[in-house]
Design a protein around this motif. Structure first.
Motif, PDB file in Angstrom:
ATOM      1  N   MET A 259      -0.384  -0.228  14.883  1.00  0.00           N
ATOM      2  CA  MET A 259      -1.369  -0.043  13.822  1.00  0.00           C
ATOM      3  C   MET A 259      -2.140  -1.318  13.530  1.00  0.00           C
ATOM      4  N   VAL A 260      -1.425  -2.434  13.400  1.00  0.00           N
ATOM      5  CA  VAL A 260      -2.094  -3.654  12.963  1.00  0.00           C
ATOM      6  C   VAL A 260      -3.038  -4.184  14.036  1.00  0.00           C
ATOM      7  N   LYS A 261      -2.806  -3.841  15.301  1.00  0.00           N
ATOM      8  CA  LYS A 261      -3.695  -4.346  16.344  1.00  0.00           C
ATOM      9  C   LYS A 261      -5.065  -3.659  16.331  1.00  0.00           C
ATOM     10  N   GLU A 262      -5.222  -2.626  15.519  1.00  0.00           N
ATOM     11  CA  GLU A 262      -6.519  -1.971  15.381  1.00  0.00           C
ATOM     12  C   GLU A 262      -7.560  -2.869  14.714  1.00  0.00           C
ATOM     13  N   PHE A 263      -7.091  -3.901  14.001  1.00  0.00           N
ATOM     14  CA  PHE A 263      -7.977  -4.639  13.100  1.00  0.00           C
ATOM     15  C   PHE A 263      -8.273  -6.048  13.602  1.00  0.00           C
ATOM     16  N   THR A 264      -9.516  -6.459  13.398  1.00  0.00           N
ATOM     17  CA  THR A 264      -9.896  -7.843  13.665  1.00  0.00           C
ATOM     18  C   THR A 264      -9.952  -8.648  12.364  1.00  0.00           C
ATOM     19  N   GLU A 265     -10.327  -7.986  11.251  1.00  0.00           N
ATOM     20  CA  GLU A 265     -10.319  -8.651   9.960  1.00  0.00           C
ATOM     21  C   GLU A 265      -8.879  -8.761   9.454  1.00  0.00           C
ATOM     22  N   PRO A 266      -8.615  -9.643   8.473  1.00  0.00           N
ATOM     23  CA  PRO A 266      -7.255  -9.743   7.947  1.00  0.00           C
ATOM     24  C   PRO A 266      -6.743  -8.374   7.496  1.00  0.00           C
ATOM     25  N   ALA A 267      -5.585  -7.971   7.993  1.00  0.00           N
ATOM     26  CA  ALA A 267      -5.053  -6.641   7.720  1.00  0.00           C
ATOM     27  C   ALA A 267      -3.546  -6.713   7.554  1.00  0.00           C
ATOM     28  N   ALA A 268      -3.048  -5.809   6.714  1.00  0.00           N
ATOM     29  CA  ALA A 268      -1.606  -5.675   6.492  1.00  0.00           C
ATOM     30  C   ALA A 268      -1.233  -4.208   6.585  1.00  0.00           C
ATOM     31  N   VAL A 269      -0.131  -3.941   7.254  1.00  0.00           N
ATOM     32  CA  VAL A 269       0.336  -2.575   7.480  1.00  0.00           C
ATOM     33  C   VAL A 269       1.767  -2.473   6.988  1.00  0.00           C
ATOM     34  N   ALA A 270       2.052  -1.463   6.201  1.00  0.00           N
ATOM     35  CA  ALA A 270       3.423  -1.163   5.785  1.00  0.00           C
ATOM     36  C   ALA A 270       3.825   0.172   6.396  1.00  0.00           C
ATOM     37  N   VAL A 271       5.015   0.218   6.974  1.00  0.00           N
ATOM     38  CA  VAL A 271       5.461   1.396   7.731  1.00  0.00           C
ATOM     39  C   VAL A 271       6.819   1.864   7.235  1.00  0.00           C
ATOM     40  N   LYS A 272       6.983   3.181   7.138  1.00  0.00           N
ATOM     41  CA  LYS A 272       8.275   3.813   6.906  1.00  0.00           C
ATOM     42  C   LYS A 272       8.396   4.985   7.864  1.00  0.00           C
ATOM     43  N   HIS A 273       9.489   5.040   8.585  1.00  0.00           N
ATOM     44  CA  HIS A 273       9.772   6.147   9.500  1.00  0.00           C
ATOM     45  C   HIS A 273       8.608   6.414  10.453  1.00  0.00           C
ATOM     46  N   MET A 274       8.045   5.326  10.978  1.00  0.00           N
ATOM     47  CA  MET A 274       6.996   5.340  12.008  1.00  0.00           C
ATOM     48  C   MET A 274       5.648   5.844  11.521  1.00  0.00           C
ATOM     49  N   ASN A 275       5.502   6.096  10.249  1.00  0.00           N
ATOM     50  CA  ASN A 275       4.210   6.431   9.654  1.00  0.00           C
ATOM     51  C   ASN A 275       3.776   5.311   8.714  1.00  0.00           C
ATOM     52  N   PRO A 276       2.479   5.064   8.604  1.00  0.00           N
ATOM     53  CA  PRO A 276       2.045   4.072   7.621  1.00  0.00           C
ATOM     54  C   PRO A 276       2.247   4.608   6.207  1.00  0.00           C
ATOM     55  N   CYS A 277       2.721   3.757   5.322  1.00  0.00           N
ATOM     56  CA  CYS A 277       2.750   4.147   3.909  1.00  0.00           C
ATOM     57  C   CYS A 277       1.695   3.378   3.132  1.00  0.00           C
ATOM     58  N   GLY A 278       1.146   2.329   3.728  1.00  0.00           N
ATOM     59  CA  GLY A 278       0.051   1.603   3.102  1.00  0.00           C
ATOM     60  C   GLY A 278      -0.599   0.658   4.083  1.00  0.00           C
ATOM     61  N   ILE A 279      -1.921   0.674   4.129  1.00  0.00           N
ATOM     62  CA  ILE A 279      -2.672  -0.256   4.969  1.00  0.00           C
ATOM     63  C   ILE A 279      -3.818  -0.808   4.151  1.00  0.00           C
ATOM     64  N   GLY A 280      -4.001  -2.122   4.213  1.00  0.00           N
ATOM     65  CA  GLY A 280      -5.088  -2.742   3.476  1.00  0.00           C
ATOM     66  C   GLY A 280      -5.763  -3.815   4.293  1.00  0.00           C
ATOM     67  N   ILE A 281      -7.052  -4.031   4.042  1.00  0.00           N
ATOM     68  CA  ILE A 281      -7.788  -5.130   4.659  1.00  0.00           C
ATOM     69  C   ILE A 281      -8.418  -5.953   3.550  1.00  0.00           C
ATOM     70  N   GLY A 282      -8.691  -7.223   3.843  1.00  0.00           N
ATOM     71  CA  GLY A 282      -9.255  -8.085   2.815  1.00  0.00           C
ATOM     72  C   GLY A 282      -9.850  -9.336   3.390  1.00  0.00           C
ATOM     73  N   ALA A 283     -10.322 -10.192   2.516  1.00  0.00           N
ATOM     74  CA  ALA A 283     -10.906 -11.458   2.945  1.00  0.00           C
ATOM     75  C   ALA A 283      -9.830 -12.442   3.372  1.00  0.00           C
TER      76      ALA A 283
END
Length: 510
Positions: A259-283
């Motif tokens: 999931m996280v490799k999808e992004f070039t901008e700063p990104a954070a991925v939280a995962v539970k049981h192989m599904n994302p539970c939260g993804i955010g991007i920011g400065a």
């Protein structure tokens, strides 16, 4: 009768000590090329293969041990009178022990400057032939391919305990070794000629670690890695802190990486049981993580977080406040490590992101078979984008739609993702019908759904998902399109002033 050992090793680690021990046990050494020179340099008595065969090494060393005086000595059955007579008639002496390891083909492939000629010349012929011959005749011949086994074999010989069962175990290791060696060659040659679906495939993996158990405590498990696989892999992660990874940790961590490799901008991925539970991007990475956390402050508990920038002090303080199983990042600042390593159980992993876009085949086992497919690398920019509704998305909506489209690709089908303010707001995963997934995602988003957008991994078979989206206040939708009832969904979107984007490509994930 004097015992004979044939030693021919590319990896000369520990060979001097082992050979000297064999000489002390009364073994006569036969050797080749560089190994012979190394033994003589250490004043270990050894004769050349040429002394045995009466034939010189030829073709730049391509042919040196392929001779009946060598292979007859390896393959003859000691308890077969006819075999023994043929040895005697032909002046062949038996060989009791073979110590061989192979040309460094794998290491040559790893060299960035290696030419095709370099690689081909490092395909060993005589070595595998001797190993296989000795391993086949394990009833009478011992064979050693791994320097790590030298000490145990020497000890067993001293105690006269190198029995058939131990020789059989050494032979099994040889066949695994040669199978791995041939698999790497086959993979290289197949890629060299551009064969995409050969009549057979042989993948090889090396044991990375034994696991305490699998998905559940009653299941045995182990973790293997591809010898020449992508560096952007949990199998190649450096663990800086925390206890050993479990089977489920590894699966979840891999999902987070994809999931996280999808992004070039700063990104954070939280995962539970192989599904994302939260993804955010920011400065910044701290802003991206803040959004990933706020996306679902409940589900992230005990989850796995992956980020695509160095974890700094500020981000580490945020991470420290939550119970997390694993944090994965390209690196951690020393200040961040000081904060996070104060937590005993959190696992901290670093992975080089340089290989993040390397495309490898995805392998999925089924009982009695293997599915092989390309990775789903299709992006919004690759799509055949069209807007079938009367209203087009605003620039802000389009940015949210692109984020939602990146995320939905990694959610188990049927999947619906709600996005707004550069973060996921609701995720409906793995449902048996699409409207069910939508209801879950929209319920999770709650009031935040007003003015947000949704993505669907596949087309809408009917207009009910759009109806649910409209009730929640969704203003734009991205989906593949292609249903025979697309017009129903388009009319429903127009009815509520919702902009809809078709990509022309679905993102099923099973």
């Amino acid at each position: 009768m004097k015992k004979r050992v044939l030693i021919s090793v590319s990896n000369k680690e520990k060979i001097g000590e082992f050979a000297r021990g064999l000489v002390e046990l009364g073994y006569e050494i036969i050797s080749t090329g560089g190994t012979l020179q190394a033994l003589r340099h250490e004043n270990i008595p050894a004769m050349s293969v040429e002394d045995v065969t009466g034939f010189p090494e030829i073709l730049d060393g391509r042919v040196k041990t392929l001779h009946p005086f060598i292979h007859g000595g390896l393959l003859a059955k000691r308890n077969d009178p006819d075999h023994q007579k043929q040895l005697a008639d032909n002046g062949i002496e038996p060989i009791d022990l073979v110590v061989v390891n192979l040309y460094p083909f794998k290491q040559t492939l790893e060299r960035g400057d290696a030419t095709e000629s370099d690689k081909i010349e490092n395909i060993d012929i005589g070595g595998p032939t001797m190993l296989r011959a000795a391993a086949k005749n394990f009833a009478d011949v011992a064979v050693v391919v791994d320097p790590e086994d030298y000490a145990d074999v020497l000890q067993a010989l001293k105690k006269n305990e190198l029995d058939e069962q131990k020789r059989k175990a050494l032979a099994a290791k040889v066949f695994r070794h040669t199978a791995t060696y041939d698999a790497l060659i086959a993979e290289y040659m197949t890629e060299l000629v551009g064969e995409e679906q050969p009549e057979s495939v042989t993948f090889t993996f090396e044991l990375k670690q034994s696991l305490r158990y699998g998905e559940n405590p009653h299941q045995k498990a182990a973790f293997y890695k591809q010898p020449l696989g992508s560096k952007f892999s949990i199998a190649n992660a450096a663990q800086l802190h925390g206890k050993e990874l479990s089977y489920n940790n590894i699966r979840d961590a891999d999902a987070a990486l994809q999931m996280v490799k999808e992004f070039t901008e700063p990104a954070a991925v939280a995962v539970k049981h192989m599904n994302p539970c939260g993804i955010g991007i920011g400065a910044s990475i701290s802003e991206a993580f803040k959004k990933a956390y706020e996306a679902d402050t409940t589900s992230i508990f005990g989850g796995i977080v992956a980020v695509n920038r160095e974890v700094d002090q500020e981000t580490a303080r945020q991470l420290h406040e939550i119970f997390l199983e694993i944090v994965i990042a390209p690196s951690f600042s020393q200040a961040a490590l000081d904060i996070l390593q104060a937590k005993k159980n959190i696992r901290l992993l670093t992975i080089p992101f340089e290989d993040a876009n390397k495309r490898e085949k995805l392998l999925t086992s089924v009982e009695g078979g293997l599915l092989v497919q390309d990775q789903d690398t299709f992006t919004f920019e690759d799509g055949n984008i069209s807007i079938p509704t009367k209203r087009e998305p605003t620039a802000e909506e389009l940015a949210s739609l692109k984020l939602a489209w990146k995320v939905v690709k990694h959610v188990k089908s049927n999947a619906i993702v709600v996005v707004g303010d550069r973060m996921t707001l609701g995720i409906g995963a793995g449902q048996m019908n699409r409207v069910g997934a939508a209801k879950i995602a929209l319920e999770q988003a709650g009031e935040r759904a007003k003015g947000a957008v949704i993505a669907s991994d596949a087309f809408f078979p009917m207009s009910d998902t759009v109806e649910e989206a409209a009730k929640a206040g969704i203003t734009a939708i991205i989906q593949p399109g292609g249903s025979i009832r697309d017009e129903d969904s388009i009319k429903e979107a127009d009815k509520h002033g919702i902009a809809m984007v078709f990509t022309g490509v679905r993102h099923f994930k099973h």
